[in-house]
Design a protein around this motif. Sequence first.
Motif, short mmCIF file in Angstrom:
data_model
loop_
_atom_site.label_atom_id
_atom_site.label_comp_id
_atom_site.label_asym_id
_atom_site.label_seq_id
_atom_site.Cartn_x
_atom_site.Cartn_y
_atom_site.Cartn_z
N THR A 77 0.84 -1.20 0.00
CA THR A 77 0.00 0.00 0.00
C THR A 77 0.88 1.25 0.00
O THR A 77 1.72 1.43 0.90
N PRO A 78 0.74 2.14 -0.97
CA PRO A 78 1.59 3.34 -1.06
C PRO A 78 1.19 4.40 -0.03
O PRO A 78 0.32 5.24 -0.29
N LEU A 79 1.80 4.34 1.13
CA LEU A 79 1.49 5.31 2.18
C LEU A 79 2.13 6.66 1.86
O LEU A 79 3.31 6.73 1.52
N GLN A 80 1.33 7.72 1.99
CA GLN A 80 1.84 9.06 1.74
C GLN A 80 1.33 9.99 2.84
O GLN A 80 0.26 9.80 3.40
N ILE A 81 2.14 11.00 3.11
CA ILE A 81 1.82 11.95 4.17
C ILE A 81 1.20 13.20 3.57
O ILE A 81 1.53 13.61 2.45
N GLU A 99 -6.48 28.99 14.97
CA GLU A 99 -5.36 28.65 14.10
C GLU A 99 -5.07 27.15 14.15
O GLU A 99 -4.62 26.56 13.17
N VAL A 100 -5.34 26.54 15.30
CA VAL A 100 -5.18 25.09 15.41
C VAL A 100 -6.21 24.40 14.52
O VAL A 100 -5.89 23.44 13.80
N ASN A 101 -7.44 24.91 14.55
CA ASN A 101 -8.50 24.34 13.70
C ASN A 101 -8.17 24.52 12.22
O ASN A 101 -8.42 23.63 11.40
N LEU A 102 -7.59 25.68 11.88
CA LEU A 102 -7.23 25.93 10.49
C LEU A 102 -6.14 24.97 10.02
O LEU A 102 -6.23 24.42 8.90
N ALA A 103 -5.12 24.75 10.84
CA ALA A 103 -4.06 23.82 10.45
C ALA A 103 -4.61 22.42 10.26
O ALA A 103 -4.23 21.71 9.32
N SER A 104 -5.52 22.00 11.13
CA SER A 104 -6.13 20.68 11.00
C SER A 104 -6.97 20.59 9.73
O SER A 104 -6.97 19.57 9.03
N ARG A 105 -7.68 21.68 9.42
CA ARG A 105 -8.50 21.72 8.22
C ARG A 105 -7.63 21.65 6.96
O ARG A 105 -7.96 20.93 6.00
N LEU A 106 -6.51 22.38 6.96
CA LEU A 106 -5.60 22.35 5.81
C LEU A 106 -5.03 20.96 5.60
O LEU A 106 -4.88 20.50 4.46
N GLU A 107 -4.70 20.29 6.70
CA GLU A 107 -4.18 18.92 6.60
C GLU A 107 -5.20 17.98 5.97
O GLU A 107 -4.87 17.14 5.13
N SER A 108 -6.46 18.11 6.34
CA SER A 108 -7.49 17.23 5.80
C SER A 108 -7.78 17.52 4.33
O SER A 108 -8.23 16.63 3.60
N ALA A 153 -5.41 18.58 2.16
CA ALA A 153 -4.21 18.36 1.35
C ALA A 153 -4.28 17.02 0.63
O ALA A 153 -4.83 16.04 1.13
N GLU A 154 -3.71 16.99 -0.56
CA GLU A 154 -3.57 15.76 -1.32
C GLU A 154 -2.38 14.98 -0.79
O GLU A 154 -1.52 15.53 -0.09
N PRO A 155 -2.28 13.69 -1.08
CA PRO A 155 -1.12 12.91 -0.65
C PRO A 155 0.19 13.55 -1.11
O PRO A 155 0.34 13.90 -2.29
N GLY A 156 1.11 13.74 -0.17
CA GLY A 156 2.39 14.35 -0.48
C GLY A 156 2.34 15.87 -0.56
O GLY A 156 3.35 16.49 -0.89
#
Length: 485
Positions: free
Chosen positions: A339-343, A371-380, A382-385
Amino acid sequence: MMSAPVDLRNASNSAGNALSHEQGSSSTAVPPMPDYSGRILAYTVTAVIIVIGVLQSAFEQWLLWLVAGALLWPHIAHILTRRTFLNRSPRIRQKMLLVDCVFGGTFIGFTGLVAVPAVSVALMMMFSCLIVGGIRQWLMGTTLMASAIAAGVAFAGPAESFQSPLLTSISAVLATGIYICVTAFYSHQQARALMLAKTQIQNQREQSIALSHKLSKYLSPQVWQSIFTGERDVRLETQRKKLAVFFSDIKGFTELSEEMEPEALTELLNHYFNGMSEVALRYGGTIDKFVGDSIMVFFGDPTSRGQKEDAFACVSMAIEMRKHMKIMRQKWRSQGIKTPLQIRMGISTGYTTVGNFGAENRMDYTIIGKEVNLASRLESLAEPGEILVSYETFSLIKDRIMCRDKGEITVKGFTKPVPIYEVVDFRRDMGPNRSFLEHEHSGFAMYLDSDKITEKERKAILEALEDAADRLRSEEELPDSGKLG
């Protein structure tokens, strides 16, 4: 005519108190001879010298009055130093010993400087002064004693003969020897007890250090350091700070968890967290927590290098993590994980509330805020990599890191749409001079970071690449029928 020459009670008692919980009744410490007992011993042997000297006519009869003073003074001194305001006086032992020196010098003067008794009493004095207060106490005591001797001789006059009868001399030497031997014995026992206490304290200190290092595994190193150096109190308190907040998770982890056994999955996840934690700490990030396959890190507390440098360090860490993830993915593939795991990662910069949250008996050092909520939202999102950053972060790093405009998003807690940007790479690594190269295909993966390669490794890598190139060229020249597969 002097106090006990050694009193290490403060040191030994402190050591004993520190170790009482651990050692219990196993301590072999010997208590020191108290000032009271030491003074009684000293003045008693002096009284014996006076009595024998008077009986042998070495001293005047009226000196028998000094016997009563010698026997009473230790009790008077004890009352003065324990039950009056004098007990609060600093260095009271040294001061009382100087009084003893005056009394001793006066006695020597009253005897008319009869040699052996005078020397015996003087030896007891100087012995006590040296052990209790060192050279300074010895000099002060000797000076006062000499002055008292001079005053005593001026009052009573010198003796007709400076030689004393044999029995008087023997009793003076024996009395002084007994005093010195008894006090030396207590000094020796105290020294042994102190060394034992020192050894026990050192062992306990080493155990405490080992325990603190174990406990540090449950805290971010920066937070642990600030607590154990006393810079930060362990209490419920927070403050507002401008921080760079980072979130990441593994895309495809849920699917992988359904395919792998829990033990193998745990090993893989711990390997991933260990590698990413090393990267975070290398860039100075404060690791907040691990949740599932997610990592939360922030920059700017407990220490900060400035808003711009904190944001740059955070994004630099994210770029390094992306590179490191590719290397780990290659290793996992060699272990049979297909499985190609990507961050995927999200970063936001702004004011947050940081500090200890929770209860008095159980607290957590973390951050909260939009700002914590925004960083979490940006992470969700984001595309793989992919690394997504907020506009505030982009404005702080744009001169050193290339970013691509990704438009705007709507986030709960923000009244206006939030511009977001995708991190491409360091500007210094763009173009033909970039240090990091990557190529990944079915049956082939290469990740090259030339800045981290030593000269010895460079030669080995070149040989491996040349062998691979020769292999590919030779297979290309073979006819289709000669190929395997």
